[in-house]
Write an enzyme that holds these catalytic residues in place. Structure first.
Site, PDB file in Angstrom:
ATOM      1  N   ARG A 227      43.508  53.118  78.711  1.00 31.78           N
ATOM      2  CA  ARG A 227      44.602  54.095  78.783  1.00 31.78           C
ATOM      3  C   ARG A 227      45.941  53.463  79.149  1.00 31.78           C
ATOM      4  O   ARG A 227      46.994  54.015  78.839  1.00 31.78           O
ATOM      5  CB  ARG A 227      44.258  55.179  79.795  1.00 31.78           C
TER       6      ARG A 227
ATOM      7  N   ASP B 133      50.785  71.488  87.319  1.00 31.10           N
ATOM      8  CA  ASP B 133      49.928  70.327  87.100  1.00 31.10           C
ATOM      9  C   ASP B 133      50.702  69.115  87.620  1.00 31.10           C
ATOM     10  O   ASP B 133      51.918  69.169  87.777  1.00 31.10           O
ATOM     11  CB  ASP B 133      49.612  70.156  85.595  1.00 31.10           C
TER      12      ASP B 133
END
Ligand SMILES: C[S@@+](CC[C@H](N)C(=O)[O-])C[C@H]1O[C@@H](n2cnc3c(N)ncnc32)[C@H](O)[C@@H]1O
Length: 280
Positions: free
Chosen positions: A40, A144
């Site tokens: 990632r 978030d």
């Protein structure tokens, strides 16, 4: 670590990365996630022209580059979600809201790990469909830690594939279908998007801003990334920002038994705030 990798990533780098992520956002990565962390972040390091993870971690730790910290966090969060995921929660939400529809105050719901928005829009669709509830009295807060997913959530644009769980009435009332170069996409209608307020919010921040009390909190499929003490601390904070008899919805594999006396089960991964006098 694999020798095929073009960027140097040692076991010590992974331990350091893991510690940094834990301190910042509470996420505990286990040993099996080393490959995921590499894959990632490697693209980001290539973009920055870096050849080893230790330089990247120095940039975060020593230079304290906040924009880069956000890239780091966004890359390492897992954002899987869906419209009307765990549909039984929306049945309970509907009943809870109907019971309170006549109250002379706002009905307030917080989606505390909203990812790309499907959860908050499912809440909005459930509540806006209730004739008893005045939409002017409805408030939905969506938050978030990951700024990339939050911006997708605010746009409210999805591939048509993702709206399969919805019925034709919901599609007609709440979505617009893309045409031309937007064919194959749908967008949540503006009046529904405007019903939501989006914020970046870190559940493990040392201080939480005062957001008032909520009737319902959805915090699904995020506690699972945190260790037990972190989960217990967040539950305590949730208890402090729920209305009496407020509801807390967790993810399908999250179990808060032994972690809090503030909640009692009222359905599958659904909890009701216990009146303070009844708490042990
Ligand atoms: C698997 S998704 C869950 C989405 C949605 N609640 C659901 O159940 O479908 C987990 C979300 O938690 C967010 N997250 C992780 N750590 C967080 C933190 N410390 N504070 C707030 N959100 C966090 C991630 O960015 C991700 O979008």
């Amino acid at each position: 670590m694999s020798t095929e990798r073009d960027i140097k990533f040692t076991a010590a780098d992974f331990r350091r990365l893991r510690q940094m992520l834990y301190q910042r956002v509470g996420i505990s990565l286990n040993d099996s996630k080393s490959h995921m962390a590499y894959s990632r972040l490697a693209k980001r390091l290539r973009h920055l022209g870096m050849r080893q993870f230790s330089d990247y971690l120095d940039l975060l730790d020593d230079v304290g580059d906040e924009a880069e910290w956000q890239h780091f966090v966004n890359a390492l969060t897992t954002n899987l979600t869906a419209f009307f995921r765990e549909p039984h929660h929306f049945d309970l939400l509907r009943l809870h809201a109907m019971e309170r529809a006549q109250q002379d105050r706002h009905y307030r719901v917080w989606s505390a790990a909203v990812s790309t928005g499907e959860e908050a829009y499912s809440i909005a669709m459930t509540l806006l469909a209730l004739p008893q509830l005045n939409s002017q009295r409805l408030e939905i807060v969506a938050s978030d830690i990951d700024t990339k997913v939050l911006s997708q959530a605010a746009d409210g644009v999805y591939d048509s594939e993702r709206i399969k769980p919805l019925d034709s009435k919901q599609l007609k009332r709440f979505f617009l279908r893309g045409v031309g170069r937007n064919a194959g996409k749908v967008r949540i209608r503006k009046e529904v998007r405007e019903q939501l307020a989006f914020y970046q919010f870190n559940l493990v921040a040392p201080e939480w801003p005062d957001m008032g009390r909520f009737d319902v909190i959805f915090c699904r499929n995020v506690l699972i990334y945190f260790d037990k003490p972190t989960q217990a601390a967040i539950l305590q904070r949730f208890a402090n920002c729920l209305q009496p008899d407020g509801l807390l919805f967790l993810g399908h594999s999250e179990n808060i038994q032994h972690l809090s006396n503030d909640f009692q089960s009222c359905g599958r991964t659904a909890y009701r705030l216990v009146h303070p006098a009844v708490r042990s």
